[in-house]
Scaffold this motif. Structure first.
Motif, short mmCIF file in Angstrom:
data_model
loop_
_atom_site.label_atom_id
_atom_site.label_comp_id
_atom_site.label_asym_id
_atom_site.label_seq_id
_atom_site.Cartn_x
_atom_site.Cartn_y
_atom_site.Cartn_z
N UNK A 181 3.90 -3.57 -8.82
CA UNK A 181 4.79 -4.20 -7.83
C UNK A 181 6.03 -3.35 -7.59
N UNK A 182 6.56 -2.79 -8.68
CA UNK A 182 7.76 -1.94 -8.54
C UNK A 182 7.44 -0.67 -7.76
N UNK A 183 6.27 -0.10 -8.00
CA UNK A 183 5.88 1.11 -7.27
C UNK A 183 5.68 0.81 -5.78
N UNK A 184 5.10 -0.34 -5.47
CA UNK A 184 4.93 -0.75 -4.07
C UNK A 184 6.29 -0.86 -3.40
N UNK A 185 7.24 -1.49 -4.09
CA UNK A 185 8.58 -1.66 -3.53
C UNK A 185 9.24 -0.30 -3.30
N UNK A 186 9.05 0.63 -4.22
CA UNK A 186 9.64 1.97 -4.08
C UNK A 186 9.05 2.70 -2.87
N UNK A 187 7.74 2.55 -2.63
CA UNK A 187 7.10 3.17 -1.47
C UNK A 187 7.68 2.59 -0.18
N UNK A 188 7.91 1.31 -0.17
CA UNK A 188 8.47 0.67 1.03
C UNK A 188 9.91 1.12 1.27
N UNK A 189 10.68 1.28 0.19
CA UNK A 189 12.08 1.72 0.34
C UNK A 189 12.17 3.16 0.81
N UNK A 190 11.27 4.01 0.31
CA UNK A 190 11.32 5.42 0.71
C UNK A 190 10.87 5.62 2.16
N UNK A 191 9.93 4.83 2.61
CA UNK A 191 9.41 5.01 3.97
C UNK A 191 10.08 4.10 5.01
N UNK A 192 10.70 3.01 4.53
CA UNK A 192 11.30 2.07 5.45
C UNK A 192 10.26 1.26 6.22
N UNK A 193 9.05 1.20 5.67
CA UNK A 193 7.96 0.49 6.35
C UNK A 193 7.25 -0.44 5.36
N UNK A 194 6.56 -1.47 5.88
CA UNK A 194 5.76 -2.33 4.99
C UNK A 194 4.67 -1.52 4.30
N UNK A 195 4.32 -1.94 3.09
CA UNK A 195 3.30 -1.24 2.33
C UNK A 195 1.98 -1.14 3.11
N UNK A 196 1.61 -2.21 3.82
CA UNK A 196 0.33 -2.24 4.55
C UNK A 196 0.28 -1.23 5.69
N UNK A 197 1.45 -0.74 6.13
CA UNK A 197 1.45 0.30 7.16
C UNK A 197 1.38 1.70 6.55
N UNK A 198 1.93 1.84 5.37
CA UNK A 198 2.00 3.14 4.73
C UNK A 198 0.72 3.45 3.96
N UNK A 199 0.12 2.42 3.39
CA UNK A 199 -1.08 2.59 2.57
C UNK A 199 -2.18 1.66 3.09
N UNK A 200 -3.36 2.23 3.30
CA UNK A 200 -4.48 1.43 3.79
C UNK A 200 -5.72 1.63 2.92
N UNK A 201 -6.70 0.74 3.11
CA UNK A 201 -7.89 0.74 2.26
C UNK A 201 -8.98 1.64 2.82
N UNK A 202 -9.64 2.36 1.93
CA UNK A 202 -10.81 3.17 2.29
C UNK A 202 -12.01 2.26 2.55
N UNK A 203 -13.08 2.84 3.07
CA UNK A 203 -14.31 2.07 3.29
C UNK A 203 -15.13 2.00 2.00
N UNK A 204 -14.73 2.78 0.98
CA UNK A 204 -15.48 2.80 -0.28
C UNK A 204 -14.55 2.58 -1.47
N UNK A 205 -15.17 2.16 -2.59
CA UNK A 205 -14.43 1.95 -3.84
C UNK A 205 -14.30 3.27 -4.60
N UNK A 206 -13.44 3.23 -5.63
CA UNK A 206 -13.24 4.42 -6.47
C UNK A 206 -14.53 4.85 -7.18
N UNK A 207 -15.29 3.94 -7.77
CA UNK A 207 -16.51 4.39 -8.48
C UNK A 207 -17.56 4.98 -7.54
N UNK A 208 -17.52 4.67 -6.25
CA UNK A 208 -18.57 5.07 -5.32
C UNK A 208 -18.55 6.54 -4.97
N UNK A 209 -17.46 7.24 -5.26
CA UNK A 209 -17.35 8.64 -4.83
C UNK A 209 -17.37 9.60 -6.01
#
Length: 482
Positions: A181-209
């Motif tokens: 949660x703290x890391x998410x907040x830091x990303x939002x503070x550094x970019x000035x944008x909501x986390x969902x705009x700065x970071x998005x989900x891939x079409x695959x999971x981590x184990x799949x690649x």
């Protein structure tokens, strides 16, 4: 249709054949459109598979993939993301929006989606993944200013969203959750944008690649694409099946044709009688008669078109044959009425009925068997027998006494034929028996009050699996709109 006005039949023949041509055109447009769309969908599937194969080609040279065996999944994830996204868009016949070829392998950007730069971060551990995002932001502080963003594993992103929504993520310690949660907040503070705009989900999971799992990931994706493609083609098939809506459209066109031909014929008849509509010769009675003829022609054309549509699509009749059958039914019905009223004798009814049905018989023979298979010397006998059968069947229900006598006459007539002719005749009769009372049903307006029941009966008759038959209005609505 008395003997005196029997020549009027030529008008009905022309009208029904024109209507048949129009209905055939409607059918051909629908079938052609289906063929084109199904071919386009198959081409789309081929292009989609090519995108997956590009990733397989990349994987075939593991020595060229950046990183150690434990970190190669980072560049693999980039290729998988590009391949799968483009494959799905290709299958949907949409423009492929992901590009990677123009990007340097060590650039700040890994690939572009819709022209927007994306940096992929596939790191083991949710908190570690977010730290790598912050590390990249520290190296490229303006990276997200123009809408660029980071792509992280789908399962990682979903776990973060669970935490941000106040729930507990399975498998994580409370201290780890607070760190995330703290890391998410830091990303939002550094970019000035909501986390969902700065970071998005891939079409695959981590184990799949991972190196040892990515092959199965691609195989599963290709299977998904194949199944999806069949589903899309099935939708195309359903969208291009004969329908009551299209039957209604055919009826409207048939009504317009029937009304137009009747109007032209009526005006010409008046002209021949010395009355010119363009010179104001028509009286109110003339206009009334012309209007009646036009309305009658439009109604007859609409009914004929609807019947021809049903016969061509649900009984697999050729349009010329269906048109001839419609003409024959109308002609025999008119003659039966004249016979009941005493306007014509039984012999006249039989003779005129045979003439009325001869055209349908000839077209039917050509359609069902093919004239080349019938010895020319016996062609007349076959036509006569078939026409007699049609007269008898069309008369059933209107005058059973006449129908029975005709059937008896036909039985006696066929008993005199030789073996070869009987064999030929049996083949043709079998096809007509298969059609059964379809033409009668096509003209019964009462059936339109309960279309579902009629369609169920038709489906059962054609051997459709009961599980696939729609038996209620609610089921029909769900099938049409889901």
């Amino acid at each position: 249709m008395t003997v005196g006005n029997f020549k009027a039949r030529s008008h009905h023949l022309m009208q029904d054949q024109v209507t048949g041509v129009i209905v055939q055109a409607i059918n051909q447009v629908r079938v052609h459109e289906e063929i084109v769309k199904r071919a386009a969908q198959d081409t789309a599937f081929k292009i989609a598979v090519e995108q997956i194969d590009k990733v397989r080609d990349f994987l075939s040279r593991p020595q060229n993939i950046l990183g150690s065996p434990m970190t190669k999944h980072g560049e693999i994830a980039e290729q998988v993301e590009v391949g799968i996204r483009n494959a799905r868009e290709a299958l949907a016949q949409e423009a492929m929006t992901v590009s990677i070829d123009e990007v340097g392998r060590t650039d700040a950007t890994d690939y572009f989606i819709n022209g927007v730069a994306v940096q992929s971060k596939f790191i083991n551990g949710i908190d570690n993944n977010l730290r790598h995002v912050l590390r990249h932001l520290g190296k490229y502080p303006g990276f997200t200013n123009n809408g660029s963003y980071y792509m992280i594993p789908k399962d990682t992103y979903e776990a973060i969203q669970i935490l941000l929504n106040g729930a507990h993520a399975e498998g994580l310690k409370v201290s780890t959750e607070e760190t995330i949660k703290a890391l998410v907040k830091e990303i939002e503070e550094q970019t000035g944008k909501p986390f969902s705009e700065v970071v998005q989900a891939s079409v695959v999971d981590y184990p799949s690649v991972q190196v040892n799992t990515v092959g199965s990931t691609l195989d599963n994706e290709q299977q998904y694409l194949a199944k999806k493609n069949e589903g899309l083609k099935d939708v195309i098939y359903r969208q291009h099946r004969p329908s009551w809506h299209e039957a209604g459209k055919a009826s409207l066109v048939g009504g317009a044709v029937g009304g137009s031909l009747s109007l032209a014929t009526s005006l010409y008849a008046k002209y021949k009688a010395g009355k010119n509509v363009f010179k104001g010769d028509f009286t109110a009675a003339d206009w009334q008669e012309v209007g009646f003829d036009t309305t009658k022609g439009a109604t007859g054309g609409a009914v004929a078109a609807g019947a021809i549509y049903l016969m061509t699509n649900y009984a697999r009749m050729a349009a010329p044959f269906a048109s001839s059958v419609v003409s024959a039914i109308k002609g025999v019905a008119s003659l039966a009425k004249d016979s009941r009223n005493g306007d014509i004798s039984f012999d006249e009814f039989v003779d005129l009925g045979m003439i009325v049905c001869t055209e349908a018989a000839i077209v039917g023979i050509s359609t069902v068997v093919g004239q080349s298979l019938i010895p020319f010397p016996v062609l007349g006998a076959v036509i006569g027998s078939l026409a007699g059968k049609m007269v008898a069947e069309f008369t059933t229900g209107q005058n059973n006494k006449i129908a029975q006598r005709l059937q008896d006459d036909m039985v006696a007539f066929r008993s005199k034929l030789d073996g070869k002719l009987k064999e030929i005749l049996a083949t043709i009769m079998a096809e007509f028996d298969r059609l059964n009372k379809l033409s009668e049903a096509a003209f019964d307006f009462r059936l339109n009050t309960n279309l579902i029941d009629c369609s169920v009966d038709l489906a059962v008759a054609y051997g459709v699996n009961p599980d696939k038959i729609i038996v209620s209005g609610k089921t029909l609505e769900r099938f049409m709109f889901e």
